[in-house]
Design a protein around this motif. Structure first.
Motif, PDB file in Angstrom:
ATOM      1  N   MET A   1       0.841  -1.190   0.000  1.00 32.64           N
ATOM      2  CA  MET A   1       0.000   0.000   0.000  1.00 32.64           C
ATOM      3  C   MET A   1       0.881   1.246   0.000  1.00 32.64           C
ATOM      4  O   MET A   1       1.898   1.291   0.699  1.00 32.64           O
ATOM      5  N   LYS A   2       0.508   2.220  -0.784  1.00 31.54           N
ATOM      6  CA  LYS A   2       1.261   3.466  -0.855  1.00 31.54           C
ATOM      7  C   LYS A   2       0.735   4.416   0.210  1.00 31.54           C
ATOM      8  O   LYS A   2      -0.443   4.797   0.206  1.00 31.54           O
ATOM      9  N   VAL A   3       1.615   4.799   1.152  1.00 32.64           N
ATOM     10  CA  VAL A   3       1.204   5.545   2.334  1.00 32.64           C
ATOM     11  C   VAL A   3       1.938   6.877   2.410  1.00 32.64           C
ATOM     12  O   VAL A   3       3.169   6.933   2.263  1.00 32.64           O
ATOM     13  N   LEU A   4       1.183   7.946   2.661  1.00 32.63           N
ATOM     14  CA  LEU A   4       1.761   9.263   2.931  1.00 32.63           C
ATOM     15  C   LEU A   4       1.789   9.456   4.443  1.00 32.63           C
ATOM     16  O   LEU A   4       0.730   9.459   5.090  1.00 32.63           O
ATOM     17  N   ALA A   5       2.971   9.582   5.012  1.00 30.27           N
ATOM     18  CA  ALA A   5       3.116   9.741   6.459  1.00 30.27           C
ATOM     19  C   ALA A   5       3.214  11.222   6.790  1.00 30.27           C
ATOM     20  O   ALA A   5       4.134  11.908   6.340  1.00 30.27           O
ATOM     21  N   ALA A   6       2.253  11.724   7.577  1.00 32.05           N
ATOM     22  CA  ALA A   6       2.278  13.121   8.005  1.00 32.05           C
ATOM     23  C   ALA A   6       3.291  13.251   9.133  1.00 32.05           C
ATOM     24  O   ALA A   6       3.104  12.685  10.214  1.00 32.05           O
ATOM     25  N   MET A   7       4.361  13.992   8.892  1.00 31.60           N
ATOM     26  CA  MET A   7       5.473  14.095   9.834  1.00 31.60           C
ATOM     27  C   MET A   7       5.444  15.463  10.515  1.00 31.60           C
ATOM     28  O   MET A   7       5.800  16.476   9.917  1.00 31.60           O
ATOM     29  N   SER A   8       5.028  15.482  11.776  1.00 28.98           N
ATOM     30  CA  SER A   8       4.952  16.750  12.509  1.00 28.98           C
ATOM     31  C   SER A   8       6.306  17.204  13.010  1.00 28.98           C
ATOM     32  O   SER A   8       6.490  18.377  13.347  1.00 28.98           O
ATOM     33  N   GLY A   9       7.249  16.280  13.086  1.00 23.24           N
ATOM     34  CA  GLY A   9       8.537  16.591  13.697  1.00 23.24           C
ATOM     35  C   GLY A   9       8.625  16.076  15.118  1.00 23.24           C
ATOM     36  O   GLY A   9       9.624  16.272  15.805  1.00 23.24           O
ATOM     37  N   GLY A  10       7.567  15.381  15.562  1.00 24.06           N
ATOM     38  CA  GLY A  10       7.549  14.818  16.903  1.00 24.06           C
ATOM     39  C   GLY A  10       7.819  13.330  16.906  1.00 24.06           C
ATOM     40  O   GLY A  10       7.920  12.687  15.851  1.00 24.06           O
ATOM     41  N   VAL A  11       7.903  12.762  18.100  1.00 27.79           N
ATOM     42  CA  VAL A  11       8.250  11.352  18.234  1.00 27.79           C
ATOM     43  C   VAL A  11       7.121  10.436  17.763  1.00 27.79           C
ATOM     44  O   VAL A  11       7.380   9.378  17.171  1.00 27.79           O
ATOM     45  N   ASP A  12       5.877  10.820  17.985  1.00 24.75           N
ATOM     46  CA  ASP A  12       4.759   9.947  17.611  1.00 24.75           C
ATOM     47  C   ASP A  12       4.688   9.726  16.107  1.00 24.75           C
ATOM     48  O   ASP A  12       4.547   8.594  15.641  1.00 24.75           O
ATOM     49  N   SER A  13       4.757  10.806  15.341  1.00 23.13           N
ATOM     50  CA  SER A  13       4.658  10.665  13.890  1.00 23.13           C
ATOM     51  C   SER A  13       5.871   9.943  13.324  1.00 23.13           C
ATOM     52  O   SER A  13       5.761   9.203  12.339  1.00 23.13           O
ATOM     53  N   ALA A  14       7.043  10.124  13.940  1.00 21.60           N
ATOM     54  CA  ALA A  14       8.249   9.441  13.467  1.00 21.60           C
ATOM     55  C   ALA A  14       8.124   7.927  13.657  1.00 21.60           C
ATOM     56  O   ALA A  14       8.434   7.142  12.752  1.00 21.60           O
ATOM     57  N   VAL A  15       7.651   7.494  14.834  1.00 15.02           N
ATOM     58  CA  VAL A  15       7.497   6.065  15.090  1.00 15.02           C
ATOM     59  C   VAL A  15       6.362   5.494  14.245  1.00 15.02           C
ATOM     60  O   VAL A  15       6.446   4.359  13.748  1.00 15.02           O
ATOM     61  N   ALA A  16       5.302   6.267  14.049  1.00 14.05           N
ATOM     62  CA  ALA A  16       4.201   5.806  13.199  1.00 14.05           C
ATOM     63  C   ALA A  16       4.702   5.549  11.777  1.00 14.05           C
ATOM     64  O   ALA A  16       4.360   4.523  11.156  1.00 14.05           O
ATOM     65  N   ALA A  17       5.524   6.448  11.254  1.00 16.61           N
ATOM     66  CA  ALA A  17       6.079   6.256   9.922  1.00 16.61           C
ATOM     67  C   ALA A  17       6.987   5.032   9.878  1.00 16.61           C
ATOM     68  O   ALA A  17       6.972   4.252   8.914  1.00 16.61           O
ATOM     69  N   ALA A  18       7.790   4.852  10.932  1.00 16.04           N
ATOM     70  CA  ALA A  18       8.692   3.698  10.990  1.00 16.04           C
ATOM     71  C   ALA A  18       7.910   2.389  10.978  1.00 16.04           C
ATOM     72  O   ALA A  18       8.291   1.424  10.289  1.00 16.04           O
ATOM     73  N   ARG A  19       6.819   2.346  11.699  1.00 18.69           N
ATOM     74  CA  ARG A  19       6.000   1.127  11.730  1.00 18.69           C
ATOM     75  C   ARG A  19       5.323   0.875  10.388  1.00 18.69           C
ATOM     76  O   ARG A  19       5.137  -0.285   9.990  1.00 18.69           O
ATOM     77  N   ALA A  20       4.955   1.950   9.701  1.00 20.01           N
ATOM     78  CA  ALA A  20       4.372   1.784   8.367  1.00 20.01           C
ATOM     79  C   ALA A  20       5.399   1.184   7.410  1.00 20.01           C
ATOM     80  O   ALA A  20       5.073   0.341   6.562  1.00 20.01           O
ATOM     81  N   VAL A  21       6.657   1.616   7.550  1.00 20.91           N
ATOM     82  CA  VAL A  21       7.734   1.046   6.727  1.00 20.91           C
ATOM     83  C   VAL A  21       7.917  -0.434   7.064  1.00 20.91           C
ATOM     84  O   VAL A  21       8.019  -1.286   6.175  1.00 20.91           O
ATOM     85  N   ASP A  22       7.950  -0.748   8.365  1.00 24.28           N
ATOM     86  CA  ASP A  22       8.123  -2.143   8.793  1.00 24.28           C
ATOM     87  C   ASP A  22       6.996  -3.036   8.279  1.00 24.28           C
ATOM     88  O   ASP A  22       7.198  -4.240   8.048  1.00 24.28           O
ATOM     89  N   ALA A  23       5.809  -2.462   8.125  1.00 22.95           N
ATOM     90  CA  ALA A  23       4.653  -3.247   7.658  1.00 22.95           C
ATOM     91  C   ALA A  23       4.724  -3.534   6.166  1.00 22.95           C
ATOM     92  O   ALA A  23       3.852  -4.224   5.620  1.00 22.95           O
ATOM     93  N   GLY A  24       5.738  -2.996   5.506  1.00 19.72           N
ATOM     94  CA  GLY A  24       5.918  -3.276   4.085  1.00 19.72           C
ATOM     95  C   GLY A  24       5.285  -2.266   3.159  1.00 19.72           C
ATOM     96  O   GLY A  24       5.242  -2.477   1.934  1.00 19.72           O
ATOM     97  N   HIS A  25       4.785  -1.150   3.697  1.00 21.67           N
ATOM     98  CA  HIS A  25       4.159  -0.140   2.848  1.00 21.67           C
ATOM     99  C   HIS A  25       5.217   0.714   2.144  1.00 21.67           C
ATOM    100  O   HIS A  25       6.355   0.851   2.615  1.00 21.67           O
ATOM    101  N   ASP A  26       4.830   1.266   1.034  1.00 28.29           N
ATOM    102  CA  ASP A  26       5.663   2.230   0.304  1.00 28.29           C
ATOM    103  C   ASP A  26       5.368   3.596   0.894  1.00 28.29           C
ATOM    104  O   ASP A  26       4.333   4.200   0.615  1.00 28.29           O
ATOM    105  N   VAL A  27       6.287   4.104   1.746  1.00 28.04           N
ATOM    106  CA  VAL A  27       6.013   5.276   2.577  1.00 28.04           C
ATOM    107  C   VAL A  27       6.776   6.492   2.081  1.00 28.04           C
ATOM    108  O   VAL A  27       7.968   6.421   1.756  1.00 28.04           O
ATOM    109  N   VAL A  28       6.074   7.619   2.049  1.00 29.19           N
ATOM    110  CA  VAL A  28       6.666   8.928   1.751  1.00 29.19           C
ATOM    111  C   VAL A  28       6.295   9.862   2.894  1.00 29.19           C
ATOM    112  O   VAL A  28       5.129   9.909   3.317  1.00 29.19           O
TER     113      VAL A  28
END
Length: 382
Positions: free
Chosen positions: A1-28
């Protein structure tokens, strides 16, 4: 799945993006520039969307090995969030800008652009869960960590939007585990403070900020009988339930403090009274929306049991609600009757309804009253 990760610059959004990558998604990753003149640095937990936040988002994306972009949404943010905040206060209401930002920016403007560019979903660091119900439709639920649950400010999400939402932190038991995971991943934001204040009022002085944008003029402070007790510097700077800053020269007959009961911007008047007059057991809401499928009772107008939350991380109160109807100006209207009296309920706040952990939807509070006190003053049937 192609996922756009909203990155606020905080720890929550950073870890959320990392988990999306680990799940095999194509993350930007994308950071939203919401201010034309962002501050260079934060001050502790005050503010967000600064140059420092953008840099932190970029570093997180670089560490995760995903593309990073900055999108300028400052004009949309100014119109849909900041101007709305000012106009609501000018009308004597108390808005929630974080909820409005989720509604208008992150899950309307951002999601619309993401879908246009071919993304399947937007991932954020919100603590909330999207689950499929027994009927096959998606539902919004509270997060596993009650202390960090953010489902209240997501109550504006619609069924269509839930189809494209990804909340990777939903089942995380605590924020400490998120920070520990960020540290293990080598993310520089692992110890970065959370942002708690209104992002466009980083010094926390809401009254001073409003005074620069609303024409505040002196007016009367009266009691419920209409007797003038003092004057104020501008009614729009007051909120229901406020006690401090009234500066009344005449004490109450019983010697107890007075509280703001009502703000009337049309005649620039503030009404005050005793604490017991703040008790609310009838709420009428407008611009209601459902977070997923509507309940069957919505069509019939029959009452349904629910739980009410009227501020972020606020108390959760059993209630009975029903749909009153729909009109062109105010949209769908709800009546909510909490099973016990509440205090601190003000027009403009958002009332979010739940059944268990499931978010049913939300409305903007149009009126909040105590039926016994109101009916005693006005014999007209409710």
């Amino acid at each position: 799945m192609k996922v756009l990760a909203a990155m606020s610059g905080g720890v929550d959004s950073a870890v959320a993006a990392a988990r999306a990558v680990d799940a095999g998604h194509d993350v930007v990753g994308v950071h939203l520039a919401l201010s034309r003149m962002p501050g260079t640095l934060r001050t502790g937990s005050r503010g967000c969307c600064t140059i420092e936040d953008a840099s932190d988002a970029w570093r997180a994306c670089e560490k995760l090995g995903i593309p990073y972009y900055t999108w300028d949404f400052s004009e949309r943010f100014a119109e849909d969030v900041v101007e709305d905040f000012v106009s609501e206060y000018a009308a004597g209401r108390t808005p929630n800008p974080c909820l409005r930002c989720n509604e208008k920016i992150k899950f309307t403007a951002l999601l619309e652009r993401a879908l246009q560019l071919g993304f399947d979903a937007v991932a954020t660091g919100h603590y909330a869960a999207v689950r499929r119900g027994d009927d096959g439709h998606l539902q919004l639920h509270r997060a596993a960590d009650d202390a960090k649950d953010q489902s209240y400010v997501l109550g504006v999400l619609t069924a269509d939007q839930l189809e494209h939402c990804l909340f990777p932190l939903a089942d995380t038991p605590s924020k400490d585990l998120v920070r520990a995971e960020a540290a293990e991943r080598g993310l520089s934001v692992a110890k970065k403070p959370d942002s708690h204040d209104i992002c466009f009022i980083p010094d926390g002085d809401t009254r001073g900020w409003l005074a620069e944008r609303i024409d505040l003029e002196p007016g009367p402070i009266i009691d419920v009988q209409g007797r003038e007790l003092g004057t104020h510097a501008g009614s729009q700077a007051y909120t229901v339930g406020q006690r401090r800053g009234l500066a009344l020269g005449r004490p109450a007959p019983d010697g107890k403090p007075r509280f703001v009961l009502e703000v009337r911007p049309k005649d620039n008047t503030v009404v005050v009274g005793s604490r017991d007059m703040l008790a609310v057991d009838r709420i009428t809401g407008i611009r209601a929306s459902w977070a997923g499928q509507r309940l069957p009772e919505a069509a019939s107008g029959e009452p349904f049991d629910c739980q009410l939350q009227f501020r972020a991380h606020g108390e959760i109160v059993p209630a009975v609600a029903r749909v009153l109807g729909h009109d062109g100006e105010h949209g769908e209207r709800w009546e909510i009757r909490p099973t016990r009296s509440l205090t601190g309920v003000a027009p403009g706040q958002s009332a979010v309804l739940y059944q268990g952990t499931r978010v049913l939807g939300q409305c903007a509070i149009d009126s909040a009253r105590n039926a016994a006190l109101t009916d005693a003053a006005d014999p007209t049937p409710a």
